[in-house]
Each structure stands twice: as C-alpha cells, then as structure tokens.
Write a protein that holds these residues in place. Structure first.
Motif, mmCIF file in Angstrom:
data_model
loop_
_atom_site.group_PDB
_atom_site.id
_atom_site.type_symbol
_atom_site.label_atom_id
_atom_site.label_comp_id
_atom_site.label_asym_id
_atom_site.label_seq_id
_atom_site.Cartn_x
_atom_site.Cartn_y
_atom_site.Cartn_z
ATOM 1 N N ARG A 177 7.765 4.983 -5.417
ATOM 2 C CA ARG A 177 8.892 4.543 -4.599
ATOM 3 C C ARG A 177 8.475 3.496 -3.566
ATOM 4 N NH1 ARG A 177 10.305 8.135 -1.301
ATOM 5 N NH2 ARG A 177 12.377 7.220 -0.939
ATOM 6 N N GLU A 178 7.210 3.495 -3.208
ATOM 7 C CA GLU A 178 6.706 2.584 -2.179
ATOM 8 C C GLU A 178 5.762 1.547 -2.779
ATOM 9 O OE1 GLU A 178 6.915 6.110 1.219
ATOM 10 O OE2 GLU A 178 5.072 5.751 0.107
ATOM 11 N N ALA A 179 6.014 1.209 -4.027
ATOM 12 C CA ALA A 179 5.112 0.308 -4.749
ATOM 13 C C ALA A 179 5.871 -0.909 -5.281
ATOM 14 C CB ALA A 179 4.401 1.078 -5.870
ATOM 15 N N GLU A 180 6.160 -0.933 -6.597
ATOM 16 C CA GLU A 180 6.779 -2.103 -7.203
ATOM 17 C C GLU A 180 8.097 -2.522 -6.538
ATOM 18 O OE1 GLU A 180 6.760 -3.323 -11.624
ATOM 19 O OE2 GLU A 180 8.684 -2.273 -11.368
ATOM 20 N N PRO A 181 9.009 -1.594 -6.192
ATOM 21 C CA PRO A 181 10.242 -2.054 -5.550
ATOM 22 C C PRO A 181 9.987 -2.833 -4.259
ATOM 23 C CG PRO A 181 10.481 0.221 -6.280
ATOM 24 C CD PRO A 181 9.033 -0.127 -6.429
ATOM 25 N N ILE A 182 8.960 -2.467 -3.539
ATOM 26 C CA ILE A 182 8.615 -3.181 -2.301
ATOM 27 C C ILE A 182 8.076 -4.562 -2.636
ATOM 28 C CG2 ILE A 182 7.339 -3.070 -0.149
ATOM 29 C CD1 ILE A 182 9.301 -0.726 -0.561
ATOM 30 N N HIS B 216 11.451 11.265 6.654
ATOM 31 C CA HIS B 216 10.229 10.564 6.270
ATOM 32 C C HIS B 216 10.362 10.021 4.841
ATOM 33 C CE1 HIS B 216 5.914 9.708 6.396
ATOM 34 N NE2 HIS B 216 5.842 10.171 5.169
ATOM 35 N N GLY B 217 9.715 8.910 4.595
ATOM 36 C CA GLY B 217 9.604 8.398 3.229
ATOM 37 C C GLY B 217 10.824 7.667 2.726
ATOM 38 N N LEU B 218 11.514 6.925 3.568
ATOM 39 C CA LEU B 218 12.747 6.267 3.144
ATOM 40 C C LEU B 218 12.506 5.011 2.303
ATOM 41 C CD1 LEU B 218 15.002 6.593 6.327
ATOM 42 C CD2 LEU B 218 15.125 7.892 4.197
ATOM 43 N N ALA B 219 11.307 4.460 2.331
ATOM 44 C CA ALA B 219 10.992 3.243 1.556
ATOM 45 C C ALA B 219 11.999 2.139 1.894
ATOM 46 C CB ALA B 219 10.940 3.546 0.067
ATOM 47 N N LEU B 220 12.768 1.637 0.913
ATOM 48 C CA LEU B 220 13.758 0.600 1.191
ATOM 49 C C LEU B 220 15.075 1.174 1.729
ATOM 50 C CD1 LEU B 220 13.237 -1.803 -1.836
ATOM 51 C CD2 LEU B 220 12.578 -2.201 0.548
ATOM 52 N N LEU C 82 0.849 -1.187 0.000
ATOM 53 C CA LEU C 82 0.000 0.000 0.000
ATOM 54 C C LEU C 82 0.887 1.239 0.000
ATOM 55 C CD1 LEU C 82 -2.337 -1.314 2.841
ATOM 56 C CD2 LEU C 82 -2.755 -1.479 0.374
ATOM 57 N N PRO C 83 1.097 1.860 -1.169
ATOM 58 C CA PRO C 83 1.982 3.031 -1.238
ATOM 59 C C PRO C 83 1.405 4.208 -0.471
ATOM 60 C CG PRO C 83 1.483 2.125 -3.428
ATOM 61 C CD PRO C 83 0.535 1.496 -2.474
ATOM 62 N N GLY C 84 2.317 5.098 -0.057
ATOM 63 C CA GLY C 84 1.897 6.333 0.584
ATOM 64 C C GLY C 84 1.728 7.460 -0.424
ATOM 65 N N THR D 241 17.719 1.508 -4.500
ATOM 66 C CA THR D 241 16.560 1.021 -5.240
ATOM 67 C C THR D 241 15.435 2.042 -5.278
ATOM 68 O OG1 THR D 241 17.120 -1.182 -4.401
ATOM 69 C CG2 THR D 241 14.989 -0.935 -5.489
ATOM 70 N N THR D 242 15.201 2.703 -4.149
ATOM 71 C CA THR D 242 14.054 3.610 -4.048
ATOM 72 C C THR D 242 14.464 5.051 -3.788
ATOM 73 O OG1 THR D 242 13.835 3.053 -1.692
ATOM 74 C CG2 THR D 242 12.495 1.790 -3.249
ATOM 75 N N ALA D 243 15.744 5.373 -3.909
ATOM 76 C CA ALA D 243 16.221 6.724 -3.593
ATOM 77 C C ALA D 243 15.864 7.710 -4.701
ATOM 78 C CB ALA D 243 17.718 6.714 -3.362
ATOM 79 N N ARG D 244 15.288 8.827 -4.301
ATOM 80 C CA ARG D 244 15.064 9.942 -5.210
ATOM 81 C C ARG D 244 16.097 11.044 -4.997
ATOM 82 N NH1 ARG D 244 12.032 14.298 -4.300
ATOM 83 N NH2 ARG D 244 10.987 13.323 -2.537
ATOM 84 N N LYS D 245 16.781 10.959 -3.840
ATOM 85 C CA LYS D 245 17.837 11.908 -3.501
ATOM 86 C C LYS D 245 18.785 11.196 -2.543
ATOM 87 C CE LYS D 245 14.721 13.909 -0.044
ATOM 88 N NZ LYS D 245 14.114 15.144 0.486
ATOM 89 N N ASP D 246 19.940 11.797 -2.315
ATOM 90 C CA ASP D 246 20.974 11.135 -1.509
ATOM 91 C C ASP D 246 20.481 10.789 -0.105
ATOM 92 O OD1 ASP D 246 22.755 11.183 -3.579
ATOM 93 O OD2 ASP D 246 23.833 12.970 -2.880
ATOM 94 N N SER D 247 19.661 11.653 0.475
ATOM 95 C CA SER D 247 19.219 11.427 1.852
ATOM 96 C C SER D 247 18.243 10.265 1.980
ATOM 97 C CB SER D 247 18.578 12.693 2.418
ATOM 98 O OG SER D 247 17.487 13.106 1.616
#
Length: 300
Positions: free
Chosen positions: A48-53, A246-250, A37-39, A254-260
């Motif tokens: 980011r919280e969907a297929e990779p998970i 918030h929002g670190l996913a994996l 269930l993605p956020g 794999t799920t990074a949109r930025k370095d943090s």
C-alpha cells in the motif's frame, strides 16, 4: 516509463519508475528522483505504501523507485541493514543519473511508518564516513537532498526480552533483535535506533505529516522531529491532521484496504507536499528542458 528491478544483494532490490524522455515536452529535462520506502514495522514491506506512491510522484513529473529492503527477520537489526540498502539504491541512481536524466541535486526519500524511520535515517546519516567507506564511494554520492517522513516512527522503546514485537504472526527472532540487533539491548543500542536526535547541519529540508489520532506511532515522533529541525535551523513543513488512523498511505481509494483508509481531509497531504516540493524542484532557468522543441516528433 522505464521499469526495472535492480538487485542490491541477495534479499533486497528496488524497482524503478523512470519517466520517458519525450520529444514534445520537458525535452531533455533532468527530473527529481523519489525513493519510496514502504512501512511494515520492519517486519515486512507494505504494498500500500509502495507502487501507488511511486506512481503518484510520477504524476507530478518525478522519477521514482521503490526500495524493497530486507525484512521477514532474515537479518538482525533490520533498520541499520535497511539504511545500508537505501544508500546502495541512492548510489546506483546517482551513478546512472545521466542515462535516465536524473537531477543529482534532487534526490528525495519518502517513507511511511517504519519506512518513515528509514527516511529519517537516510536524511540524518547519509554523510557518515563509515557508510561511504563500506560502499566504496564518495559521501556526496549518497546525499539526500529532501526527505518526506509520513507518520514516521522516529524512535522505539526496548521491548521485554523474548517478545516478538508488532505485526509478526510467526516471528523468527524477537522484536528487540529485529529493531536493535540484540535480544537484551543496551541503552546505547536503543538510542542508536533513535534518529530524531541525529539531526545536524547535513540534514536536508523535510515535509512531515502525521495524524493526531494515530494509535500505533505517536504523533509526538513528528513533533519532536520538527523541533529538532528547528533547533538546527533546518527548514521543514509540518502537517498534523486531527482525524485518521495509522497507515493511511494516500488516504484514498487507491491505497485503501478498508473504508477507514479513505480520509478526504488527509488525502490533501500529497497536494500540500507537491506545493512544498515545487519550491525546491521547479528551477526557473531551463525548467522545461535543455533542448528545443522538435516539430518532427509526431513522425517518429
């Protein structure tokens, strides 16, 4: 892998990631199913919280699916509507369990942020009579056996009337309408969003994780959830990582949109989750399948 798109209504569907039945290993084995269930603050659903998970759960031998519940302000009271759509997906999985070798006592929900709220809704509300009647099925068809809420928003406060709420650049409705179904909700409507207080004897065991530094969803949500589970003698495992937004996913590339979004410590949440899951999904008898090994599998 068997990938299908299953329509639930005009605005929601879920994608399946069913593992193939091999003639070499786990032959005929019924596997757990994880509904991801993605956020997205109930305003959108995060890739980011969907297929990779789902694929990560595949990697540990679980079937998976991703629920693309209705967002984009297409309906009011998105959380309640999303709950109904999640129940539709779970009903479909149980109805097709034999076809895809799904273990019907191992239906799991895993949600992130707003999707974490939805996961808690599923875990605490699946047994309510009204949803079974609405979907025309037995309540046991909707049962959630385990839940994995990740930095979950278990409750929300009423927003100022007319305010759009978070993460909506061009909102079609106010934040209150999106979350509570009314622009000026009553205390009862606000409390209906709070699924932390809905824990009871029907609630399944949970694996919960959050970060102390989360500035969007306060870590207190997860602490309160764990405390309510304890009060009702529901087993849980709670991990609070000190560092991480918030929002670190994996929490990896794999799920990074930025370095943090890459956090080598929080990255271990999935490994911890797999270890926790093993107590529930690794059944000693028949663990490696119901059929004998087929020595001719390489001839196919």
């Amino acid at each position: 892998m068997i990938c299908k798109t299953i329509p639930l209504n005009e605005t929601a569907h879920f994608d399946t990631y069913f593992l193939n039945n091999s003639n070499e290993y786990n032959v005929g084995k019924k596997r757990p199913f994880v509904l991801v269930l993605p956020g997205g603050a109930y305003a959108f659903t995060s890739d980011r919280e969907a297929e990779p998970i789902a694929l990560r759960f595949n990697s540990i031998g679980c079937h998976a699916g991703v629920l693309w519940y209705t967002t984009r302000d297409l309906v009011p009271n998105v959380p309640r509507n999303a709950f109904e759509e999640a129940m539709m997906a779970i009903r479909w999985v149980r109805e097709h369990a034999d076809e895809y070798l799904v273990h019907t006592d191992q239906i799991i929900v895993c949600g992130f942020s707003a999707g974490g709220h939805l996961a808690i809704e599923c875990a605490t509300m699946w047994h309510e009579d009204w949803i079974a009647k609405k979907l025309g099925c037995d309540p046991e068809c909707l049962k959630v056996n385990l839940a994995i809420p990740c930095y979950a928003a278990g409750k929300a406060e009423k927003m100022p009337v007319g305010e759009s709420g978070p993460l909506m650049m061009r909102p079609k409705q106010t934040g209150n309408m999106r979350f509570f179904g009314s622009d000026d909700p009553t205390d009862e409507q606000v409390e209906a969003y709070n699924c932390l207080n809905k824990v009871d004897e029907h609630t399944p065991p949970m694996f919960i994780w959050h970060t102390y530094e989360d500035q969007l969803v306060d870590v207190g949500n997860s602490i309160e959830l764990a405390w309510n589970l304890k009060k009702h003698d529901i087993p849980f495992e709670l991990h609070i990582f000190e560092k991480g937004e918030h929002g670190l996913a994996l929490a990896d590339r794999t799920t990074a949109r930025k370095d943090s979004h890459k956090n080598p410590h929080v990255y271990h949440w999935f490994e911890l989750c797999e270890e926790w899951l093993s107590n529930y999904i690794d059944v000693a008898e028949g663990m490696y399948g119901e059929l004998p090994f087929n020595p001719d599998f390489m001839k196919d």
